[in-house]
Design an enzyme around this catalytic site. Structure first.
Site, PDB file in Angstrom:
ATOM      1  N   TYR A   1       0.822  -1.214   0.000  1.00 44.91           N
ATOM      2  CA  TYR A   1       0.000   0.000   0.000  1.00 44.91           C
ATOM      3  C   TYR A   1       0.855   1.263   0.000  1.00 44.91           C
ATOM      4  CZ  TYR A   1      -2.887   3.693   2.132  1.00 44.91           C
ATOM      5  OH  TYR A   1      -3.511   4.885   2.426  1.00 44.91           O
TER       6      TYR A   1
ATOM      7  N   LYS B   1       1.312   3.816  -3.265  1.00 46.10           N
ATOM      8  CA  LYS B   1       0.850   5.196  -3.094  1.00 46.10           C
ATOM      9  C   LYS B   1       2.010   6.176  -3.303  1.00 46.10           C
ATOM     10  CE  LYS B   1      -2.749   6.526  -1.793  1.00 46.10           C
ATOM     11  NZ  LYS B   1      -3.958   7.001  -2.543  1.00 46.10           N
TER      12      LYS B   1
END
Length: 499
Positions: A234, A238
């Site tokens: 994640y 990102k």
């Protein structure tokens, strides 16, 4: 103070609308500025009818919209149908999955683009997360560059793009060249895509099961992230999404908002609304069910949380403050670690007090008793605790008493061993995923965000007679964390998540 006419007669294109933050953003815009022209909402669906159904079931049908629904009464449905336009699409598709005419219409009409779409699971499969968190950002920026009257492109990222760095972490940009362990690390998103695709082809040529394929792609994401210096898929994807924006922005006015751990509403539209299993919700759920009463963490950890309505308020203010300025590029971090730090011990004590007074019931209707949360100060000690509590008793029982009993009773007791093993795997996986954040040493600078707060404050006295001016709170200094956790966050989790 903020003038609500910033969104009057404006068109907003929004992604990620079925997610927690997306819903709160949509509700807030409609409530504070009902004269917004329309909101184009990108929704993954098979067709227009399915998209509309998802909008009704997963967004406006939620309790979050009850204040707005009460305000409009019998006119609510008509109001919603005029303002919210569901659009079938997918950010992982190079053209967002849009019909050419629909894309042209949006590019001609959109005043604002708000990208909230994201895979937030720490260890989701790499191909899926890369497609949305990184390449999805690229696809939306490509469309933003085609929009003829775009005033601002707002992208919601995460403060944890900084990875596991310590100290005061600034509101600065990322580039493809990163310093990892003192060496220059050049990150290529095309190379990451090739690695992901190659692995997927390899797994499918081996005719792996869907479960095997999913696990292998999840492992690949964690491997690639940690190799480049990030703790999970994640945060890594990102970060690459922000790198893409840095490379592509050109003259597109761009704002990036980086929240920390997002929690339930503090005040608006009412306290305690929350949705889904994230950090706080997951720990509360397993503690209340009697499955977890100890955790590995720094006892002095500052648990950086921020209510979702404060994040949305910042988004709205940041859009209004930076719109229609070609080449504008601002990053805003919003959290509580500097302005009003909350200790993780405060949260865990609140868990114990709440579920001691309001215990949950098991499937047989019996009260689940909870004990005070214990913090294990290191992963080494955590593994020792797991071994003493689960593994050693399991070995003694399984290979002596229960092994013999299984033979006599046709393996009737195998379930005991399997249940214990599942519990071990659950504990270890949870701690491995959250370890970087439970021992986190960083705090997030919010100078840009504080400047917006000051700017709002300057307008308070001069704008108080202006009926279009309202105060949008996004300062965590106002929060008493014990009161918030005990009387807002945890009751909200019980009401909206424990179902």
């Amino acid at each position: 103070m903020w003038r609500v006419d910033s969104f009057r007669s404006k068109t907003v294109f929004v992604t990620g609308v079925t997610g927690f933050l997306g819903k709160v953003f949509i509700e807030k815009i409609l409530r504070i500025q009902p004269n917004v022209k329309k909101l184009f909402l990108l929704i993954r669906a098979a067709d227009d009818e399915s998209a509309m159904q998802r909008l009704r079931d997963e967004v406006i049908g939620k309790d979050l919209f009850r204040v707005l629904r009460n305000e409009w009464g019998e006119n609510f449905e008509s109001f919603i149908s005029q303002k919210l336009i569901p659009i079938v699409g997918d950010v992982s598709n190079p053209d967002l999955g849009l019909d050419a005419n629909v894309r042209k219409m949006i590019c001609q009409e959109a005043d604002f683009i708000v990208n909230i779409a994201a895979i937030t699971d720490f260890d989701e499969r790499y191909d899926v997360t890369l497609g949305i968190n990184t390449f999805g950002v690229m696809h939306i920026m490509n469309m933003a560059r085609e929009c003829s009257k775009l005033q601002i492109f707002l992208h919601v990222s995460t403060a944890y793009v900084h990875g596991e760095k310590s100290g005061i972490l600034p509101e600065t940009t990322f580039s493809m060249d990163q310093i990892v362990d003192g060496t220059n690390d050049v990150i290529s998103i095309s190379n990451e895509k090739e690695i992901s695709d190659r692995k997927l082809d390899e797994l499918r040529s081996q005719k792996c099961s869907q479960a095997e394929e999913k696990q292998a792609m999840r492992d690949l994401g964690l491997q690639r992230a940690r190799m480049h210096g990030w703790p999970n898929t994640y945060a890594f994807t990102k970060s690459m999404g922000e790198m893409v924006l840095e490379e592509m922005k050109g003259e597109v006015p761009l704002v990036i908002v980086r929240p920390t751990v997002v929690t339930s509403t503090y005040k608006d539209p009412f306290p305690g609304w929350v949705e889904g299993f994230r950090t706080v919700e997951a720990f509360a759920y397993h503690f209340a069910r009697g499955k977890m009463n100890f955790v590995a963490a720094d006892p002095n950890l500052i648990f950086d949380v921020i209510p979702v309505d404060m994040v949305v308020n910042l988004m709205i203010i940041a859009m209004a403050a930076n719109c229609d300025k070609p080449g504008r590029y601002m990053i805003y971090q919003i959290g509580s670690s500097l302005r009003n730090p909350a200790k993780v011990t405060t949260l865990f004590k609140c868990f114990w007090h709440h579920f001691s007074k309001h215990p949950r019931l098991d499937k047989d209707g019996k009260i689940i008793k909870v004990s005070e949360f214990e913090i294990i100060p290191s992963m080494e000690n955590f593994y020792k605790r797991i071994a003493r509590r689960y593994i050693l008793p399991l070995k003694v029982d399984r290979y002596n008493v229960i092994k013999l009993a299984n033979i006599v009773m046709c393996h009737y007791m195998d379930g005991y061993c399997q249940k214990a093993e599942r519990k071990i795997r659950f504990f270890v996986r949870l701690m491995e995923l959250y370890r970087p954040y439970l021992f986190f040493k960083g705090r997030f600078d919010d100078k840009n965000t504080q400047e917006l707060r000051v700017e709002m404050g300057r307008g308070t006295s001069s704008s108080c007679s202006d009926e279009t001016a309202i105060y949008l709170e996004f300062d965590p200094k106002a929060i008493d964390w014990t009161d918030y956790f005990m009387n807002i966050q945890i009751p909200g989790v019980v009401k909206y998540v424990f179902k």
